[in-house]
Design a protein around this motif. Sequence first.
Motif, PDB file in Angstrom:
ATOM      1  N   VAL A 174       0.851  -1.180   0.000  1.00 13.18           N
ATOM      2  CA  VAL A 174       0.000   0.000   0.000  1.00 13.18           C
ATOM      3  C   VAL A 174       0.889   1.233   0.000  1.00 13.18           C
ATOM      4  CG1 VAL A 174      -1.730   1.314   1.272  1.00 13.18           C
ATOM      5  CG2 VAL A 174      -1.851  -1.181   1.219  1.00 13.18           C
ATOM      6  N   SER A 175       0.641   2.162  -0.925  1.00 20.31           N
ATOM      7  CA  SER A 175       1.355   3.431  -0.928  1.00 20.31           C
ATOM      8  C   SER A 175       0.802   4.304   0.182  1.00 20.31           C
ATOM      9  CB  SER A 175       1.177   4.138  -2.275  1.00 20.31           C
ATOM     10  OG  SER A 175       1.797   5.403  -2.256  1.00 20.31           O
ATOM     11  N   ASN A 176       1.672   4.780   1.097  1.00 20.63           N
ATOM     12  CA  ASN A 176       1.190   5.493   2.266  1.00 20.63           C
ATOM     13  C   ASN A 176       2.249   6.444   2.777  1.00 20.63           C
ATOM     14  OD1 ASN A 176       0.565   5.728   5.359  1.00 20.63           O
ATOM     15  ND2 ASN A 176      -1.307   4.918   4.433  1.00 20.63           N
ATOM     16  N   LEU A 185       7.095   6.572  12.332  1.00 26.61           N
ATOM     17  CA  LEU A 185       6.199   5.481  11.966  1.00 26.61           C
ATOM     18  C   LEU A 185       6.981   4.372  11.274  1.00 26.61           C
ATOM     19  CD1 LEU A 185       3.252   7.646  10.573  1.00 26.61           C
ATOM     20  CD2 LEU A 185       3.508   6.709  12.879  1.00 26.61           C
ATOM     21  N   PRO A 186       7.810   3.649  12.029  1.00 22.36           N
ATOM     22  CA  PRO A 186       8.645   2.610  11.419  1.00 22.36           C
ATOM     23  C   PRO A 186       7.809   1.479  10.848  1.00 22.36           C
ATOM     24  CG  PRO A 186       8.672   2.423  13.814  1.00 22.36           C
ATOM     25  CD  PRO A 186       7.966   3.709  13.494  1.00 22.36           C
ATOM     26  N   LEU A 187       8.288   0.916   9.748  1.00 23.09           N
ATOM     27  CA  LEU A 187       7.630  -0.207   9.109  1.00 23.09           C
ATOM     28  C   LEU A 187       8.505  -1.447   9.233  1.00 23.09           C
ATOM     29  CD1 LEU A 187       6.330   1.524   5.840  1.00 23.09           C
ATOM     30  CD2 LEU A 187       5.226   1.362   8.079  1.00 23.09           C
ATOM     31  N   GLY A 188       7.883  -2.620   9.149  1.00 20.35           N
ATOM     32  CA  GLY A 188       8.624  -3.872   9.164  1.00 20.35           C
ATOM     33  C   GLY A 188       8.869  -4.455  10.540  1.00 20.35           C
ATOM     34  N   LYS A 189       8.266  -3.883  11.589  1.00 22.12           N
ATOM     35  CA  LYS A 189       8.429  -4.426  12.937  1.00 22.12           C
ATOM     36  C   LYS A 189       7.452  -5.580  13.150  1.00 22.12           C
ATOM     37  CE  LYS A 189       9.431  -1.689  16.349  1.00 22.12           C
ATOM     38  NZ  LYS A 189       9.456  -0.620  17.383  1.00 22.12           N
ATOM     39  N   GLU A 190       7.951  -6.677  13.668  1.00 29.43           N
ATOM     40  CA  GLU A 190       7.125  -7.870  13.845  1.00 29.43           C
ATOM     41  C   GLU A 190       5.919  -7.584  14.737  1.00 29.43           C
ATOM     42  OE1 GLU A 190       7.616 -12.615  15.067  1.00 29.43           O
ATOM     43  OE2 GLU A 190       9.255 -11.193  15.442  1.00 29.43           O
ATOM     44  N   ASN A 191       4.748  -8.034  14.284  1.00 30.66           N
ATOM     45  CA  ASN A 191       3.489  -7.910  15.021  1.00 30.66           C
ATOM     46  C   ASN A 191       2.974  -6.471  15.124  1.00 30.66           C
ATOM     47  OD1 ASN A 191       3.291 -10.732  15.614  1.00 30.66           O
ATOM     48  ND2 ASN A 191       4.783 -10.445  17.270  1.00 30.66           N
ATOM     49  N   TRP A 192       3.552  -5.558  14.363  1.00 27.75           N
ATOM     50  CA  TRP A 192       3.067  -4.174  14.359  1.00 27.75           C
ATOM     51  C   TRP A 192       2.187  -3.942  13.140  1.00 27.75           C
ATOM     52  CZ3 TRP A 192       5.345   0.617  16.801  1.00 27.75           C
ATOM     53  CH2 TRP A 192       5.934   0.318  18.043  1.00 27.75           C
ATOM     54  N   LEU A 193       1.070  -3.260  13.341  1.00 28.85           N
ATOM     55  CA  LEU A 193       0.193  -2.899  12.233  1.00 28.85           C
ATOM     56  C   LEU A 193       0.845  -1.824  11.374  1.00 28.85           C
ATOM     57  CD1 LEU A 193      -3.190  -2.637  14.174  1.00 28.85           C
ATOM     58  CD2 LEU A 193      -2.412  -4.551  12.765  1.00 28.85           C
ATOM     59  N   GLU A 194       0.716  -1.988  10.071  1.00 28.21           N
ATOM     60  CA  GLU A 194       1.229  -1.009   9.130  1.00 28.21           C
ATOM     61  C   GLU A 194       0.364  -1.065   7.877  1.00 28.21           C
ATOM     62  OE1 GLU A 194       4.788  -3.260   6.802  1.00 28.21           O
ATOM     63  OE2 GLU A 194       5.243  -2.687   8.868  1.00 28.21           O
ATOM     64  N   PRO A 195       0.495  -0.082   6.979  1.00 22.81           N
ATOM     65  CA  PRO A 195      -0.334  -0.087   5.772  1.00 22.81           C
ATOM     66  C   PRO A 195      -0.231  -1.407   5.012  1.00 22.81           C
ATOM     67  CG  PRO A 195       0.794   2.006   5.977  1.00 22.81           C
ATOM     68  CD  PRO A 195       1.364   1.117   7.046  1.00 22.81           C
ATOM     69  N   GLY A 196      -1.359  -2.006   4.714  1.00 20.61           N
ATOM     70  CA  GLY A 196      -1.395  -3.277   3.999  1.00 20.61           C
ATOM     71  C   GLY A 196      -1.458  -4.495   4.892  1.00 20.61           C
ATOM     72  N   GLY A 252     -11.777 -10.376  10.053  1.00 17.75           N
ATOM     73  CA  GLY A 252     -10.667  -9.987   9.210  1.00 17.75           C
ATOM     74  C   GLY A 252     -10.581  -8.473   9.089  1.00 17.75           C
ATOM     75  N   ILE A 253      -9.355  -7.941   9.108  1.00 11.09           N
ATOM     76  CA  ILE A 253      -9.138  -6.509   8.905  1.00 11.09           C
ATOM     77  C   ILE A 253      -7.974  -6.302   7.935  1.00 11.09           C
ATOM     78  CG2 ILE A 253      -9.970  -5.923  11.218  1.00 11.09           C
ATOM     79  CD1 ILE A 253      -6.989  -5.273  11.917  1.00 11.09           C
ATOM     80  N   GLU A 254      -7.940  -5.127   7.331  1.00  7.95           N
ATOM     81  CA  GLU A 254      -6.809  -4.717   6.498  1.00  7.95           C
ATOM     82  C   GLU A 254      -6.515  -3.244   6.771  1.00  7.95           C
ATOM     83  OE1 GLU A 254      -6.122  -3.775   1.852  1.00  7.95           O
ATOM     84  OE2 GLU A 254      -7.012  -5.744   2.298  1.00  7.95           O
ATOM     85  N   VAL A 255      -5.286  -2.952   7.159  1.00 10.79           N
ATOM     86  CA  VAL A 255      -4.912  -1.575   7.512  1.00 10.79           C
ATOM     87  C   VAL A 255      -4.854  -0.732   6.248  1.00 10.79           C
ATOM     88  CG1 VAL A 255      -3.184  -0.093   8.591  1.00 10.79           C
ATOM     89  CG2 VAL A 255      -3.660  -2.364   9.542  1.00 10.79           C
ATOM     90  N   THR A 256      -5.568   0.394   6.275  1.00  9.83           N
ATOM     91  CA  THR A 256      -5.677   1.256   5.103  1.00  9.83           C
ATOM     92  C   THR A 256      -4.925   2.573   5.240  1.00  9.83           C
ATOM     93  OG1 THR A 256      -7.765   2.067   6.044  1.00  9.83           O
ATOM     94  CG2 THR A 256      -7.911   0.344   4.376  1.00  9.83           C
ATOM     95  N   VAL A 257      -4.727   3.042   6.475  1.00  9.10           N
ATOM     96  CA  VAL A 257      -4.119   4.355   6.707  1.00  9.10           C
ATOM     97  C   VAL A 257      -3.185   4.285   7.902  1.00  9.10           C
ATOM     98  CG1 VAL A 257      -4.558   6.758   7.375  1.00  9.10           C
ATOM     99  CG2 VAL A 257      -6.084   5.628   5.748  1.00  9.10           C
ATOM    100  N   LEU A 258      -2.032   4.881   7.755  1.00 13.75           N
ATOM    101  CA  LEU A 258      -1.130   5.151   8.878  1.00 13.75           C
ATOM    102  C   LEU A 258      -0.326   6.376   8.489  1.00 13.75           C
ATOM    103  CD1 LEU A 258       0.213   4.404  11.612  1.00 13.75           C
ATOM    104  CD2 LEU A 258       1.868   3.070  10.284  1.00 13.75           C
TER     105      LEU A 258
END
Length: 212
Positions: A75-77, A85-96, A117-123
């Motif tokens: 997801v482009s965000n 807002l770091p990405l790639g951390k285990e068990n952390w919600l992030e776009p997509g 079921g959920i899908e993260v759309t915004v961060l």
Amino acid sequence: MKYPETATDPAAVTSSLVSPIAVPTHGAGGTFSVLAKVHISAAPLAVLNAVRDTSTWKTWNTFCPSCTFGPAKQVSNAAANHQDLPLGKENWLEPGSACQITYSMVGDASKSSGQQGIEVTVLRPLTVEVDGKDGFTIAWISTGRKHWQLHSERIMEFVDDGEGGCSYACWETFGGLLATAVKSVVGGQLRDRFGDYAKDVKGFVERKGNGS
């Protein structure tokens, strides 16, 4: 603000069923929203991090105590280039992030009512035009049903109060053919559980900030 204001003690949790509030993915419209608000004596980022780090949910989240991750979507965000807002951390919600969350509709984390079921759309960072205060926002859509049957999107905003704390607001807007039935059958439970969620995250981050 996108959501209704209420003239109540900001330190108290308020939770209610309200007219539909616009959401990022599904836009305006829908059948109803659930809205909860509270003031939290912690920085916006600390509260957001508690929500993002699903490994901590079992210690504080009586509404949704666990989360299982599936394959993430790309997801482009705006989060991708923000240092807070770091990405790639285990068990952390992030776009997509695509997940299955376990939920309890009775206010007891040990009594599961099912999975959603959920899908993260915004961060992303949130710039609030009132007084120039800043903060963050995260949102996710529900998955598992056709859009015309039932759809929803949950948004959380964490707004800096300028004094080391933040205003927390969370709303989820429901639409689709089944939304009226959802409101009729479990609307009161949703109102109560959203209030519990606000109270739970407030208690968790404030205890953590006090070293307890």
